[in-house]
Each structure stands twice: as C-alpha cells, then as structure tokens.
Design a protein around this motif. Structure first.
Motif, PDB file in Angstrom:
ATOM      1  N   MET A   1      -6.907   9.877   8.454  1.00 44.94           N
ATOM      2  CA  MET A   1      -6.368   8.796   9.231  1.00 44.94           C
ATOM      3  C   MET A   1      -6.677   7.470   8.532  1.00 44.94           C
ATOM      4  O   MET A   1      -7.711   7.326   7.897  1.00 44.94           O
ATOM      5  N   ILE A   2      -5.771   6.514   8.672  1.00 43.72           N
ATOM      6  CA  ILE A   2      -6.034   5.197   8.095  1.00 43.72           C
ATOM      7  C   ILE A   2      -6.966   4.410   9.010  1.00 43.72           C
ATOM      8  O   ILE A   2      -7.170   4.766  10.158  1.00 43.72           O
ATOM      9  N   SER A   3      -7.540   3.334   8.497  1.00 44.89           N
ATOM     10  CA  SER A   3      -8.504   2.557   9.282  1.00 44.89           C
ATOM     11  C   SER A   3      -7.900   1.230   9.734  1.00 44.89           C
ATOM     12  O   SER A   3      -6.888   0.786   9.170  1.00 44.89           O
ATOM     13  N   PRO A   4      -8.526   0.562  10.696  1.00 45.75           N
ATOM     14  CA  PRO A   4      -8.049  -0.755  11.124  1.00 45.75           C
ATOM     15  C   PRO A   4      -8.140  -1.798  10.007  1.00 45.75           C
ATOM     16  O   PRO A   4      -7.549  -2.857  10.088  1.00 45.75           O
ATOM     17  N   HIS A   5      -8.888  -1.484   8.955  1.00 44.37           N
ATOM     18  CA  HIS A   5      -9.072  -2.426   7.846  1.00 44.37           C
ATOM     19  C   HIS A   5      -8.138  -2.137   6.673  1.00 44.37           C
ATOM     20  O   HIS A   5      -8.303  -2.707   5.600  1.00 44.37           O
ATOM     21  N   THR A   6      -7.164  -1.270   6.877  1.00 42.36           N
ATOM     22  CA  THR A   6      -6.209  -0.942   5.821  1.00 42.36           C
ATOM     23  C   THR A   6      -5.427  -2.202   5.440  1.00 42.36           C
ATOM     24  O   THR A   6      -4.820  -2.827   6.303  1.00 42.36           O
ATOM     25  N   PRO A   7      -5.438  -2.593   4.165  1.00 43.09           N
ATOM     26  CA  PRO A   7      -4.769  -3.840   3.782  1.00 43.09           C
ATOM     27  C   PRO A   7      -3.245  -3.710   3.753  1.00 43.09           C
ATOM     28  O   PRO A   7      -2.714  -2.622   3.503  1.00 43.09           O
ATOM     29  N   PRO A   8      -2.535  -4.830   4.002  1.00 47.09           N
ATOM     30  CA  PRO A   8      -1.076  -4.821   3.887  1.00 47.09           C
ATOM     31  C   PRO A   8      -0.663  -4.370   2.482  1.00 47.09           C
ATOM     32  O   PRO A   8      -1.345  -4.652   1.507  1.00 47.09           O
ATOM     33  N   GLY A   9       0.443  -3.652   2.422  1.00 46.74           N
ATOM     34  CA  GLY A   9       0.941  -3.159   1.138  1.00 46.74           C
ATOM     35  C   GLY A   9       0.474  -1.757   0.796  1.00 46.74           C
ATOM     36  O   GLY A   9       0.978  -1.143  -0.134  1.00 46.74           O
ATOM     37  N   THR A  10      -0.492  -1.229   1.560  1.00 46.21           N
ATOM     38  CA  THR A  10      -0.996   0.122   1.315  1.00 46.21           C
ATOM     39  C   THR A  10       0.081   1.144   1.654  1.00 46.21           C
ATOM     40  O   THR A  10       0.734   1.060   2.684  1.00 46.21           O
ATOM     41  N   LYS A  11       0.269   2.106   0.782  1.00 51.84           N
ATOM     42  CA  LYS A  11       1.209   3.202   1.032  1.00 51.84           C
ATOM     43  C   LYS A  11       0.506   4.271   1.859  1.00 51.84           C
ATOM     44  O   LYS A  11      -0.623   4.655   1.555  1.00 51.84           O
ATOM     45  N   ILE A  12       1.173   4.726   2.927  1.00 50.93           N
ATOM     46  CA  ILE A  12       0.608   5.730   3.822  1.00 50.93           C
ATOM     47  C   ILE A  12       1.638   6.828   4.071  1.00 50.93           C
ATOM     48  O   ILE A  12       2.833   6.638   3.830  1.00 50.93           O
ATOM     49  N   VAL A  13       1.171   7.973   4.560  1.00 51.26           N
ATOM     50  CA  VAL A  13       2.034   9.119   4.841  1.00 51.26           C
ATOM     51  C   VAL A  13       1.950   9.434   6.331  1.00 51.26           C
ATOM     52  O   VAL A  13       0.867   9.468   6.906  1.00 51.26           O
TER      53      VAL A  13
ATOM     54  N   LEU B   1      -2.731   4.555  14.778  1.00 52.50           N
ATOM     55  CA  LEU B   1      -3.308   4.848  13.463  1.00 52.50           C
ATOM     56  C   LEU B   1      -3.384   6.344  13.185  1.00 52.50           C
ATOM     57  O   LEU B   1      -3.248   6.771  12.044  1.00 52.50           O
ATOM     58  N   HIS B   2      -3.596   7.158  14.240  1.00 58.97           N
ATOM     59  CA  HIS B   2      -3.790   8.600  14.019  1.00 58.97           C
ATOM     60  C   HIS B   2      -2.529   9.285  13.487  1.00 58.97           C
ATOM     61  O   HIS B   2      -2.588  10.428  13.066  1.00 58.97           O
ATOM     62  N   ARG B   3      -1.418   8.589  13.477  1.00 65.55           N
ATOM     63  CA  ARG B   3      -0.178   9.185  12.965  1.00 65.55           C
ATOM     64  C   ARG B   3      -0.090   9.159  11.434  1.00 65.55           C
ATOM     65  O   ARG B   3       0.824   9.732  10.853  1.00 65.55           O
ATOM     66  N   PHE B   4      -1.020   8.485  10.758  1.00 62.76           N
ATOM     67  CA  PHE B   4      -0.905   8.271   9.317  1.00 62.76           C
ATOM     68  C   PHE B   4      -2.189   8.580   8.576  1.00 62.76           C
ATOM     69  O   PHE B   4      -3.273   8.509   9.118  1.00 62.76           O
ATOM     70  N   ARG B   5      -2.034   8.911   7.298  1.00 65.81           N
ATOM     71  CA  ARG B   5      -3.170   9.037   6.384  1.00 65.81           C
ATOM     72  C   ARG B   5      -2.795   8.298   5.102  1.00 65.81           C
ATOM     73  O   ARG B   5      -1.633   7.985   4.860  1.00 65.81           O
ATOM     74  N   TYR B   6      -3.801   8.032   4.280  1.00 69.86           N
ATOM     75  CA  TYR B   6      -3.540   7.349   3.015  1.00 69.86           C
ATOM     76  C   TYR B   6      -2.719   8.240   2.092  1.00 69.86           C
ATOM     77  O   TYR B   6      -2.865   9.457   2.094  1.00 69.86           O
ATOM     78  N   LEU B   7      -1.872   7.621   1.305  1.00 63.03           N
ATOM     79  CA  LEU B   7      -1.085   8.342   0.310  1.00 63.03           C
ATOM     80  C   LEU B   7      -2.025   8.826  -0.783  1.00 63.03           C
ATOM     81  O   LEU B   7      -2.872   8.077  -1.264  1.00 63.03           O
ATOM     82  N   ASP B   8      -1.916  10.090  -1.144  1.00 60.87           N
ATOM     83  CA  ASP B   8      -2.748  10.626  -2.224  1.00 60.87           C
ATOM     84  C   ASP B   8      -2.401   9.943  -3.536  1.00 60.87           C
ATOM     85  O   ASP B   8      -1.239   9.603  -3.782  1.00 60.87           O
ATOM     86  N   LEU B   9      -3.415   9.765  -4.378  1.00 62.74           N
ATOM     87  CA  LEU B   9      -3.155   9.218  -5.708  1.00 62.74           C
ATOM     88  C   LEU B   9      -2.336  10.223  -6.509  1.00 62.74           C
ATOM     89  O   LEU B   9      -2.542  11.442  -6.391  1.00 62.74           O
ATOM     90  N   PRO B  10      -1.423   9.730  -7.342  1.00 62.33           N
ATOM     91  CA  PRO B  10      -0.651  10.658  -8.174  1.00 62.33           C
ATOM     92  C   PRO B  10      -1.575  11.459  -9.095  1.00 62.33           C
ATOM     93  O   PRO B  10      -2.606  10.955  -9.534  1.00 62.33           O
TER      94      PRO B  10
END
Length: 101
Positions: free
Chosen positions: A1-13, A69-78
């Motif tokens: 899950m992403i956090s409340p501190h996730t910066p703008p521009g972050t790619k999420i899934v 927030l629980h609907r998303f996680r961080y995008l994995d690094l390539p």
C-alpha cells in the motif's frame, strides 16, 4: 500500500478496483497528483490521480476527494534497474573517500 507521504508524480499500481465509484482498473498504472486527508476523518487519506478527474458533485456528496490508499501499491522498479544494482553494487561513503584521496 502507498503511504500518506507519497510524493506527487509517483507511479502507482491499482491492486483493488472493487466498488470504485470512478473508473480505475486493477493492474493499471497511475500517477499521484496529491494525497489529501479525508475531511470527516483526518486519520484517513485519499489519493488524487493525475489521469482521472473526480467530478465535483461526487466530491461534495461523499466528502471524498479521491481513492483510498489501500487500493494502490508502489510501481515495481523495472528489472533493468534492479539488475544493475546486482551487477554493480552501490559504494558506501568509506569507499568514496578512498577513491577521492
């Protein structure tokens, strides 16, 4: 899950598209526009996506400005990036000082 501190521009899934009011799709990649607290419940946060315009009527009716927030996680690094880290480990500060001297 992403956090409340996730910066703008972050790619999420998106990992949960069940009962979503606006059209988000599971496994789709989105970009964080901002994370905002829920007005009636300040300990909860919503993510606003760059790709989806939230209807103003929906915002005022539900007191929501985005998706939970629980609907998303961080995008994995390539894999190309993670493979580079395995091939060429990052040097620590001590190694860098020896190189400079």
């Amino acid at each position: 899950m992403i956090s409340p501190h996730t910066p703008p521009g972050t790619k999420i899934v998106c990992i949960n598209d069940k009962r979503a009011i606006a059209p988000i799709k599971k496994n789709a990649v989105y970009t964080v526009a901002e994370i905002v607290p829920v007005e009636k419940s300040p300990s909860k946060f919503h993510v606003i996506l760059v790709e989806i315009d939230i209807d103003i009527t929906w915002q005022t009716m539900t007191d929501a400005k985005g998706f939970s927030l629980h609907r998303f996680r961080y995008l994995d690094l390539p894999r190309s990036i993670t493979d580079l880290l395995n091939v060429q480990p990052v040097k620590d500060d001590a190694d860098l000082e020896e190189t400079i001297v």
